[in-house]
Design a protein around this motif. Structure first.
Motif, PDB file in Angstrom:
ATOM      1  N   SER A  43       0.833  -1.204   0.000  1.00  0.00           N
ATOM      2  CA  SER A  43       0.000   0.000   0.000  1.00  0.00           C
ATOM      3  C   SER A  43       0.867   1.253   0.000  1.00  0.00           C
ATOM      4  O   SER A  43       0.588   2.215  -0.714  1.00  0.00           O
ATOM      5  N   ASP A  48      -0.976   4.730  -6.427  1.00  0.00           N
ATOM      6  CA  ASP A  48      -2.227   5.429  -6.125  1.00  0.00           C
ATOM      7  C   ASP A  48      -2.326   5.809  -4.649  1.00  0.00           C
ATOM      8  O   ASP A  48      -3.323   6.365  -4.209  1.00  0.00           O
ATOM      9  N   ASP A  49      -1.276   5.539  -3.868  1.00  0.00           N
ATOM     10  CA  ASP A  49      -1.281   5.890  -2.451  1.00  0.00           C
ATOM     11  C   ASP A  49      -1.441   7.395  -2.265  1.00  0.00           C
ATOM     12  O   ASP A  49      -2.206   7.849  -1.418  1.00  0.00           O
ATOM     13  N   GLU A  51      -2.841   9.495  -4.311  1.00  0.00           N
ATOM     14  CA  GLU A  51      -4.207   9.861  -4.687  1.00  0.00           C
ATOM     15  C   GLU A  51      -5.188   9.512  -3.579  1.00  0.00           C
ATOM     16  O   GLU A  51      -6.111  10.274  -3.293  1.00  0.00           O
ATOM     17  N   ARG A  52      -4.975   8.357  -2.956  1.00  0.00           N
ATOM     18  CA  ARG A  52      -5.861   7.937  -1.864  1.00  0.00           C
ATOM     19  C   ARG A  52      -5.733   8.898  -0.682  1.00  0.00           C
ATOM     20  O   ARG A  52      -6.726   9.311  -0.095  1.00  0.00           O
ATOM     21  N   ARG A  53      -4.506   9.268  -0.360  1.00  0.00           N
ATOM     22  CA  ARG A  53      -4.295  10.222   0.734  1.00  0.00           C
ATOM     23  C   ARG A  53      -4.922  11.564   0.406  1.00  0.00           C
ATOM     24  O   ARG A  53      -5.527  12.210   1.264  1.00  0.00           O
ATOM     25  N   ALA A  55      -7.487  12.080  -1.517  1.00  0.00           N
ATOM     26  CA  ALA A  55      -8.941  11.932  -1.409  1.00  0.00           C
ATOM     27  C   ALA A  55      -9.385  11.988   0.056  1.00  0.00           C
ATOM     28  O   ALA A  55     -10.405  12.613   0.378  1.00  0.00           O
ATOM     29  N   ILE A  56      -8.614  11.369   0.932  1.00  0.00           N
ATOM     30  CA  ILE A  56      -8.948  11.401   2.359  1.00  0.00           C
ATOM     31  C   ILE A  56      -8.856  12.829   2.897  1.00  0.00           C
ATOM     32  O   ILE A  56      -9.739  13.294   3.620  1.00  0.00           O
TER      33      ILE A  56
END
Length: 142
Positions: A43, A48-49, A51-53, A55-56
């Protein structure tokens, strides 16, 4: 048969607190520490880590924005309510003659205490004024 690649052993050093957390988490999830560490590393290294962060963070910022908007609205209601009350009070309350002014001043502490008690009850029980006022009310200058 499925041709699985053989996993390689890697030795790492962990802070004792992190290691204890890993052990506890693995036991709670009934999974191996190796599997959890592998998933965490994958992870972390995933493209995309970021991008995920993001988004959060965006989600949290949206929540904060909604709360700030609500606070601004509530403060606006409070300020307008106070202004309306003061204007109404000034228009309807005549100046008292001197003997009556002294009696009113003596009674003011008792009335103030009653006001504070009523305000405390209102705040404890609700409903709050902001809940009674619709958010979609449009003013004359809007």
């Amino acid at each position: 048969m499925t041709n699985r690649r053989k996993k390689k052993k890697t030795t790492i050093y962990l802070d004792p607190d992190i290691e204890a957390t890993l052990v506890e988490f693995a036991a709670r999830r009934d999974r191996s520490q190796s599997m959890i560490a592998e998933a965490a590393i994958a992870s972390f290294l995933s493209p995309d880590d970021a991008e995920r962060r993001e988004a959060i963070i965006a989600k949290r910022l949206d929540q904060i924005d909604r709360r700030v908007t609500r606070v601004e609205r509530d403060i606006g209601i409070a300020v307008e309510s106070l202004a309306v009350f003061i204007r109404f009070w000034l228009m309807t309350t005549p100046a008292l003659p001197e003997p009556a002014a002294k009696a009113a001043k003596a009674k003011s502490a008792e009335r103030y205490e009653a006001f504070i008690t009523a305000l405390g009850r209102r705040l404890a029980q609700g409903p709050k004024l902001r809940q009674e006022i619709s958010e979609d009310v449009v003013g004359p200058d809007s």
